[in-house]
Scaffold this motif. Structure first.
Motif, short mmCIF file in Angstrom:
data_model
loop_
_atom_site.label_atom_id
_atom_site.label_comp_id
_atom_site.label_asym_id
_atom_site.label_seq_id
_atom_site.Cartn_x
_atom_site.Cartn_y
_atom_site.Cartn_z
N SER A 46 71.61 63.38 9.73
CA SER A 46 70.18 63.26 10.02
C SER A 46 69.45 62.74 8.78
CB SER A 46 69.61 64.62 10.41
OG SER A 46 69.65 65.50 9.30
N LYS A 47 68.20 62.37 8.94
CA LYS A 47 67.39 61.89 7.80
C LYS A 47 67.29 62.97 6.73
CE LYS A 47 64.53 58.49 10.14
NZ LYS A 47 63.15 58.07 10.45
N ILE A 50 70.48 63.14 4.74
CA ILE A 50 70.57 61.99 3.82
C ILE A 50 69.68 62.23 2.60
CG2 ILE A 50 70.05 59.54 3.56
CD1 ILE A 50 70.83 59.25 6.54
N ILE A 51 68.47 62.73 2.82
CA ILE A 51 67.55 63.01 1.71
C ILE A 51 68.13 64.10 0.81
CG2 ILE A 51 65.28 63.98 1.16
CD1 ILE A 51 64.26 62.54 3.72
N ASP A 54 70.90 62.66 -1.31
CA ASP A 54 70.31 61.82 -2.35
C ASP A 54 69.72 62.68 -3.46
OD1 ASP A 54 69.53 59.26 -3.42
OD2 ASP A 54 67.47 59.78 -2.84
#
Length: 82
Positions: A46-47, A50-51, A54
């Motif tokens: 999911s977003k 990913i965040i 990161d």
């Protein structure tokens, strides 16, 4: 009195054709674009995931830089004391 036959009256050739028929409207599998079941079922992050990844990567990079700067700071103090 004769009985009337109810239902389709077909020939032997028609019956053989019906058994061997091919439906050209069905999609055929293309080996060039085929995926393994593992690739097909691969989980897409999911977003938020990913965040998070990161953030963790950048956090690790910053910790390394802080460690390098602290080492340089200690080395500079030693040079001044000499």
């Amino acid at each position: 009195m004769k009985k009337l036959a109810v239902g389709p009256m077909t020939t032997l050739e028609y019956n053989e054709w019906w058994v061997r028929r091919i439906n050209d409207n069905t999609p055929k599998s293309n080996q060039k674009n085929s995926q393994s079941i593992e690739e097909y079922l691969r989980v897409v992050p999911s977003k938020l995931e990913i965040i998070r990844q990161d953030f963790e990567r950048r956090n690790t990079d910053l910790k390394k830089k802080i460690g390098q700067i602290e080492e340089e700071k200690i080395n500079l103090r030693l040079d001044i004391d000499v």
